[in-house]
Design an enzyme around this catalytic site. Structure first.
Site, short mmCIF file in Angstrom:
data_model
loop_
_atom_site.label_atom_id
_atom_site.label_comp_id
_atom_site.label_asym_id
_atom_site.label_seq_id
_atom_site.Cartn_x
_atom_site.Cartn_y
_atom_site.Cartn_z
N SER A 315 38.58 34.93 48.60
CA SER A 315 37.35 35.63 48.26
C SER A 315 36.71 36.31 49.46
O SER A 315 37.24 37.30 49.96
CB SER A 315 36.38 34.65 47.59
OG SER A 315 35.26 35.30 47.09
N ASP A 326 42.60 46.76 57.32
CA ASP A 326 42.69 48.15 56.90
C ASP A 326 42.08 49.10 57.91
O ASP A 326 42.53 50.25 58.04
CB ASP A 326 42.00 48.33 55.55
CG ASP A 326 42.85 47.83 54.39
OD1 ASP A 326 43.94 47.28 54.64
OD2 ASP A 326 42.41 47.98 53.22
N LYS A 340 41.91 36.09 45.44
CA LYS A 340 40.77 35.99 44.52
C LYS A 340 39.88 37.21 44.69
O LYS A 340 39.08 37.27 45.61
CB LYS A 340 39.97 34.71 44.80
CG LYS A 340 40.62 33.46 44.25
CD LYS A 340 40.62 33.49 42.74
CE LYS A 340 41.28 32.25 42.17
NZ LYS A 340 41.32 32.28 40.70
#
Length: 429
Positions: A315, A326, A340
């Protein structure tokens, strides 16, 4: 789980097992309304919330209007308990274990989780979307469950001898929760084999951030262990980074292993401490992108960073690690994360009960939907079960040392990052 400042929003649908379960920041309880809804009005209210907010406009291929006809129009109720039973039946038609109803006691217990003090055994659980089994996302550091040897992805098959077959997370929580000093017996399935654990419940004070400096072959490393994205995590993280900067570390290792997640705004604030620019996370509802969180040019350091992740990183941990990966701000080392990526809104109902409904999913800056997929590390370092038991239970003193294979690889990678920037010993601060 993740939460926004304006409303309660959960993102891994994880449940922290304690007397307290999920934070109530941002909630204004309508359970204190001037009137109490009738049982039928309560069922109607739940139906309407799902109708307006559910992430899938097809309601997972369920005729939601027909559900209203069955449970609202065509049925009468003599008590709140009857309504609660029907609401739970109604929600199961979505086949979404993360959209769930909580009676007033369950909802009350849910509202204060991330305050920093828990009572229970200290694990975060979820219901597997496919198998419907109760699964451990991760134990919280230094809690009874952690010390007993409970691991991420353990399947809870029995609680005090009672089978968990057919249970949802709320039911499992109610059985596992209890007074400090009392015992609970869990039957765990791990690698297809059953294991028995007797655990004594306790009052748990959580300090989400631990940090230190370490002299390593890569130089002077600032090591930060974050075990939960709680309400005070960002404040403690800020203090840790500033202190380590004063100590002139050469680079950082951020350890998110076994971190089951927490508050969305905490994860965003912490990501901003490492990122000067770029997207952090996007939430996607059934109409498309709902919200995008970005860096604000206020990073506390630009020094090389390696992030440790594993199958217990879920999460909010995946939001941070995905954002740093990224944006090419950090190198990820370890195992693939839990996966999740669903977002829930949790709201009070008229009689003091509550509803968690899946309203969105979140994507990393590059548009990755990590739900069920997880975040792949840049450098994979798998540990055997024996190594996991040794590092996280039997010989904790080896954790985050060069005797810890994942940490050792992180140091190696960090050394390469430091060298690639052309930092010499005399230039290091």
């Amino acid at each position: 789980m993740v939460i926004t400042k304006s409303r309660l929003v959960l993102g891994a649908t994880a449940v922290t097992l304690s007397t307290i379960a999920v934070t109530g920041l941002g909630i204004h309880s309508r359970g204190q309304a001037l009137f109490k809804a009738s049982p039928k009005q309560l069922v109607e209210e739940v139906w309407q919330i799902v109708q307006r907010q559910y992430v899938d406009g097809t309601f997972n291929q369920v005729d939601w209007l027909a559900v209203r006809q069955e449970y609202v129009v065509g049925k009468s109720y003599s008590s709140q308990e009857d309504a609660y039973k029907s609401i739970r039946e109604m929600l199961t038609k979505l086949e979404d274990p993360y959209t769930r109803f909580m009676d007033p006691e369950e909802f009350k217990n849910m509202q204060v989780d991330t305050s920093g003090e828990l009572t229970g055994i200290g694990i975060t659980i979820s219901q597997d979307e496919e198998t419907k089994k109760i699964m451990v996302i991760a134990p919280i550091d230094d809690t009874p469950a952690f010390k007993a040897g409970i691991l991420a992805r353990d399947i809870i098959t029995k609680i005090n001898g009672k089978s968990t077959e057919g249970m949802d997370t709320n039911q499992a929580v109610s059985l596992i929760r209890g007074e400090p000093g009392t015992k609970i017996n869990l039957t765990i399935q791990r690698d297809g084999q059953p294991r028995q654990f007797e655990i004594i419940r306790a009052r748990i004070e959580i300090h989400p951030v631990k940090y230190s400096t370490q002299e390593t072959p890569a130089g002077k490393v600032g090591y930060i262990r974050l075990n939960q994205f709680s309400a005070n995590a960002s404040r403690e993280m800020q203090s840790a980074i500033r202190d380590l900067e004063r100590q002139r570390v050469d680079g950082y290792i951020l350890d998110l292993r076994r971190n089951p997640g927490g508050l969305l705004y905490s994860s965003v604030e912490i990501a901003r401490m490492w990122l000067d620019r770029g997207t952090i996370v996007s939430t996607i509802d059934r109409k498309g992108e709902q919200e995008r969180e970005v860096a604000r040019g206020r990073a506390l350091t630009n020094k090389p960073l390696v992030v440790l992740v594993d199958e217990g990183s879920a999460s909010a941990s995946e939001i941070v690690s995905g954002a740093l990966q990224d944006n090419k701000r950090a190198v990820l080392v370890g195992n693939k994360t839990f996966g999740k990526g669903l977002v829930q809104s949790v709201r009070p109902l008229e009689d003091g009960s509550g509803l968690a409904v899946t309203i969105a999913k979140y994507h990393t800056p590059n548009g990755r939907d990590i739900n069920k997929q997880g975040v792949e590390p840049d450098v994979k370092v798998e540990l055997s079960e024996e190594q996991l038991q040794e590092l996280w239970l039997n010989q904790r003193e080896k954790l985050a040392t060069l005797a810890d294979p994942q940490f050792a690889k992180a140091v190696e990678v960090l050394g390469q990052e430091i060298a690639s920037r052309g930092i010499t010993t005399s230039e290091k601060k």
